[in-house]
Scaffold this motif. Sequence first.
Motif, PDB file in Angstrom:
ATOM      1  N   GLU A 110       0.836  -1.206   0.000  1.00  0.00           N
ATOM      2  CA  GLU A 110       0.000   0.000   0.000  1.00  0.00           C
ATOM      3  C   GLU A 110       0.869   1.253   0.000  1.00  0.00           C
ATOM      4  O   GLU A 110       0.558   2.254  -0.626  1.00  0.00           O
ATOM      5  N   GLN A 111       1.969   1.143   0.755  1.00  0.00           N
ATOM      6  CA  GLN A 111       2.855   2.305   0.920  1.00  0.00           C
ATOM      7  C   GLN A 111       3.472   2.729  -0.413  1.00  0.00           C
ATOM      8  O   GLN A 111       3.663   3.917  -0.660  1.00  0.00           O
ATOM      9  N   VAL A 112       3.783   1.762  -1.266  1.00  0.00           N
ATOM     10  CA  VAL A 112       4.396   2.076  -2.566  1.00  0.00           C
ATOM     11  C   VAL A 112       3.470   2.998  -3.366  1.00  0.00           C
ATOM     12  O   VAL A 112       3.891   4.035  -3.890  1.00  0.00           O
ATOM     13  N   LEU A 113       2.191   2.625  -3.436  1.00  0.00           N
ATOM     14  CA  LEU A 113       1.235   3.418  -4.226  1.00  0.00           C
ATOM     15  C   LEU A 113       0.934   4.737  -3.532  1.00  0.00           C
ATOM     16  O   LEU A 113       0.828   5.791  -4.162  1.00  0.00           O
ATOM     17  N   LYS A 114       0.829   4.682  -2.197  1.00  0.00           N
ATOM     18  CA  LYS A 114       0.552   5.902  -1.431  1.00  0.00           C
ATOM     19  C   LYS A 114       1.666   6.927  -1.613  1.00  0.00           C
ATOM     20  O   LYS A 114       1.418   8.100  -1.874  1.00  0.00           O
ATOM     21  N   ASN A 115       2.912   6.463  -1.503  1.00  0.00           N
ATOM     22  CA  ASN A 115       4.030   7.390  -1.616  1.00  0.00           C
ATOM     23  C   ASN A 115       4.090   7.992  -3.012  1.00  0.00           C
ATOM     24  O   ASN A 115       4.424   9.172  -3.179  1.00  0.00           O
ATOM     25  N   ALA A 377       3.691  12.099   3.493  1.00  0.00           N
ATOM     26  CA  ALA A 377       4.065  13.296   2.727  1.00  0.00           C
ATOM     27  C   ALA A 377       4.841  14.265   3.629  1.00  0.00           C
ATOM     28  O   ALA A 377       5.867  14.824   3.220  1.00  0.00           O
ATOM     29  N   THR A 378       4.376  14.419   4.853  1.00  0.00           N
ATOM     30  CA  THR A 378       5.071  15.336   5.760  1.00  0.00           C
ATOM     31  C   THR A 378       6.397  14.735   6.227  1.00  0.00           C
ATOM     32  O   THR A 378       7.349  15.461   6.519  1.00  0.00           O
ATOM     33  N   SER A 379       6.475  13.407   6.267  1.00  0.00           N
ATOM     34  CA  SER A 379       7.777  12.776   6.493  1.00  0.00           C
ATOM     35  C   SER A 379       8.723  13.153   5.361  1.00  0.00           C
ATOM     36  O   SER A 379       9.910  13.409   5.577  1.00  0.00           O
TER      37      SER A 379
END
Length: 447
Positions: A110-115, A377-379
Amino acid sequence: MESIIKGFMDLVKQRNQHEPEFLQAVEEVAETVIPYIVDHDIYYGKNILLRMVEPERVLMFRVPWIDDTGEIVVNRGFRIEMNSAIGPYKGGLRFHPTVNLSILKFLAFEQVLKNALTTLPMGGGKGGSDFDPKEKSDGEIMRFCQSFMSELFRHIGPNTDIPAGDIGVGGREIGYLFGMYKKLRNEFTGVLTGKGMSWGGSLIRPEATGYGTVYFAQSMLETRNDSFEGKVVTISGSGNVAQYAAEKTIQLGAKVVTLSDSGGYIYDEEGINTEKLEFVMDLKNNKRGRISEYVSKYPNAKYVAGERPWGVKCDIALPCATQNEVNLDDAKKLLANGCFVISEGANMPSEPEAVHAFQDAKILYAPGKASNAGGVATSGLEMSQNSLRIVWTREEVDQRLRKIMSNIHKNCIKYGKQDNGYVDYVRGANIAGFVKVADAMLAQGVV
Ligand code: NDP
């Protein structure tokens, strides 16, 4: 089309048996992305999704530590380095007894697509341990974090892999992890995000996931000329994401009526105002207490043990606790009570049947990979500030966060708007994220 998707899923199932959460996340993406691939020659026949569902690297390691009674405890540590096509691996660490390979692979995928959706140059990863931080002393937490980092430090770095927090990993844990990394590497770099303000952290990072979830819901409401003003909102969880989702919701003039933890939920019909929320923040963050204690302080509220808050009447629901916390029955209750906006703060909180029920009812439904992307995003903004060795103001970071959430919303509309005008945010988010990662992978060859 169905047979193509089935063929793909059969292969993924065969290779990832006993990983139900991972398969659930992949299937949801496959259902929307495979038809798109079939329609677009540049992706078709390249096995691009098959490459994406295979982690670039899986690390699994022993984490031994000594508890306060002198007993040696052994936990299991993980880091899934899923995809680095558009940037270094980036994603949180989860410390929770339920952590296993399946859960971390679903989160990393999920993180891949989210990022990719954030438009920032970040690949995807996720990690953690089956360690349970509840009821541990500060000393135990520190010793565990130090042992965990004494292996993880070999595999991460500011240009390689940059972990952050997730369930069970907040500012305290990030501090202990960062301290150990710094000692082992003898360098002060932006290797973790979610750091304290005096040692490289970013303003608004603690608030970002919760605020972003609400900003995304705001954008969805605007498509129907509506707003948060005067709405009744149910929220699950009472950790980092839930707390700041509640804070922003209150600021926007809506009434938050529930919060929860793994023990049950509280219902405060009068509304959880700023003062009550401050009590919850102190209770959860400093006293490490349980949400049930809310009713001792505010006796007009009620505590319902062992249940989730989805039976409470609301206009907007923000699931902010954990995966699979909204099932089909919950979805039916929400819809029957008139809920018409769901913005997910947690990752994959709605089971597939619940998602389909929301979509069939044509309500505004945002999957976590779009609506909770404000945290990562804020990271990304924290990493930029670390590299530039500067600190942006609260207003600057918040402005950037708002802009990113609004762009994610636009991208979801670009790929998710249907002929009848309804926006399928699941399809929109999956395809927008996929296209960015796939284009980079194609350009970089078969690696
Ligand atoms: P926290 O540890 O701060 O809070 C988690 C909350 O969820 C707690 O109230 C916890 O209750 C509850 N919870 C955890 N597991 C369960 C369970 N099995 N059943 C019911 N309640 C549960 O974590 P976060 O707020 O950081 O994370 C919440 C969700 O948001 C997760 O899905 C995470 O992946 C996602 N997320 C977090 C981001 C971040 O920046 N932190 C970014 C993007 C997504 P209890 O105290 O009883 O365990």
